[in-house]
Design an enzyme around this catalytic site. Structure first.
Site: not given
Length: 346
Positions: A35, A57, A60, A99, A165, A224, A306, A308
């Site tokens: 992206f 990939l 991507g 990443a 992360y 959500i 979620r 984290g």
């Protein structure tokens, strides 16, 4: 179908890029089929430079790239494969976007997160040194680095990452600082807030705007996580690409050999997930109505929160304006409308 280089230049110019007539750097973009990376490739080509891409990939797609841009399908954690790519391309500069980018996956699989985000970066830096790349631009993350903040955080805010992360992004900046000092590289860490826009991958756990767009287009309710009151700073992908291009190619007094320059890339404006969903649903409603579908799109559903996730995160980008001359050009409502339209036609 892969796009042409001319089309890539055209869409970058339409996104607001303006470039000098003379250029000629060779830039390797890791994660360049993804992206953000593919928007950076657009900007590089439109500026008259040449680009090559290293991408596994996993998220991507070759369809994001011009057909004549070399694509090396490589895992950045594979040091030998990274070395072969650098040997083939001999880049002047490197834009490191590859990443593991899911906060929740990093919580579940911290070893995998470190393998990609730390060892992958070290592999890229080692190869860059061996092949005399002059400048490295690194996709860091203001969106996780500062922890919970309710006002826009400047770069001097102490790092307080609460997820693996975020920890790997902070460690990544420390490696950049070491390699700059030890090997004379000019390094820039761009601390992104939450990036969204055309080509964002709606599959997986990252990329809430893309996920909501795809669900609403299918006539399904957006889901959500938690109460929807997590506040984020959303910045448009092509705007982020502009910041990368300047960081890679401009003659900047602050970006000198042996130094690390860390800059926030965001808007400083907060939007919670409930507001974000309503804006996307409104943009999608206009699009589906234009196609003759008059039924109202479904209201969102709520699920558990979620692990984290931060409650609030905003970044101040005054330093990016001072160092790069960069400011966000596309506001959230306009950017969401453009993104919704892209998903509706892609």
């Amino acid at each position: 179908m892969p796009i042409s280089t001319a089309a890539s230049r055209g869409r970058a110019l339409q996104a607001g890029f303006h470039f000098p007539p003379e250029a000629g750097m060779k830039i390797l973009v890791t994660g360049g089929a993804g992206f953000i990376g593919s928007h950076i490739v657009d900007a590089i080509l439109a500026a008259g430079h040449s680009a090559a891409v290293l991408d596994d990939l996993s998220s991507g797609s070759p369809a994001n790239l011009p057909a004549d841009v070399p694509l090396h399908v490589v895992d950045i954690a594979d040091a030998d494969a990274v070395e072969r790519t650098f040997a083939a391309e001999q880049p002047d500069a490197v834009c490191h976007q590859a990443a593991q980018m899911s906060v929740s996956r990093s919580v579940r699989e911290p070893a995998f997160d470190a393998r990609v985000n730390v060892m992958g970066l070290v592999n890229v830096l080692d190869a860059a040194v061996r092949h005399a790349a002059r400048r490295i631009v690194f996709a860091s993350s203001g969106g996780v680095l500062y922890g919970d903040v309710t006002t826009p955080a400047p770069e001097e805010t102490p790092a307080n990452p609460v997820s693996p992360y975020g920890i790997t992004k902070w460690v990544g900046e420390r490696y950049l600082e070491f390699y700059a000092r030890e090997h004379g590289l000019a390094t820039v860490a761009l601390r992104y807030s939450n990036v969204y826009g055309p080509r964002q991958n709606p599959h997986g756990e990252a990329g809430v705007v893309a996920i909501f767009c795809k669900r609403l287009l299918a006539g399904e309710a957006a889901r959500i996580n938690g109460d929807g009151r997590c506040v984020r700073d959303y910045v448009y992908g092509p705007d982020v690409a502009r910041a990368n291009l300047v960081s890679l190619t401009a003659d900047l007094p602050q970006v000198a050999p042996g130094t690390l320059t860390s800059l926030n890339i965001g808007t400083g404006l907060g939007t919670d997930v409930n507001e974000l969903e309503a804006m996307i649903r409104g943009a999608m409603q206009e699009l589906v109505a234009a196609r003759g579908r008059l039924a109202a799109l479904p209201q969102p559903e709520h699920g558990p929160g979620r692990a984290g996730d931060l409650r609030s995160n905003l970044v101040a980008a005054a330093q990016a304006a001072a160092v790069l001359g960069w400011r966000p050009a596309v506001g959230l409502a306009d950017g969401l409308a453009r993104t919704a339209a892209w998903f509706a036609t892609s």
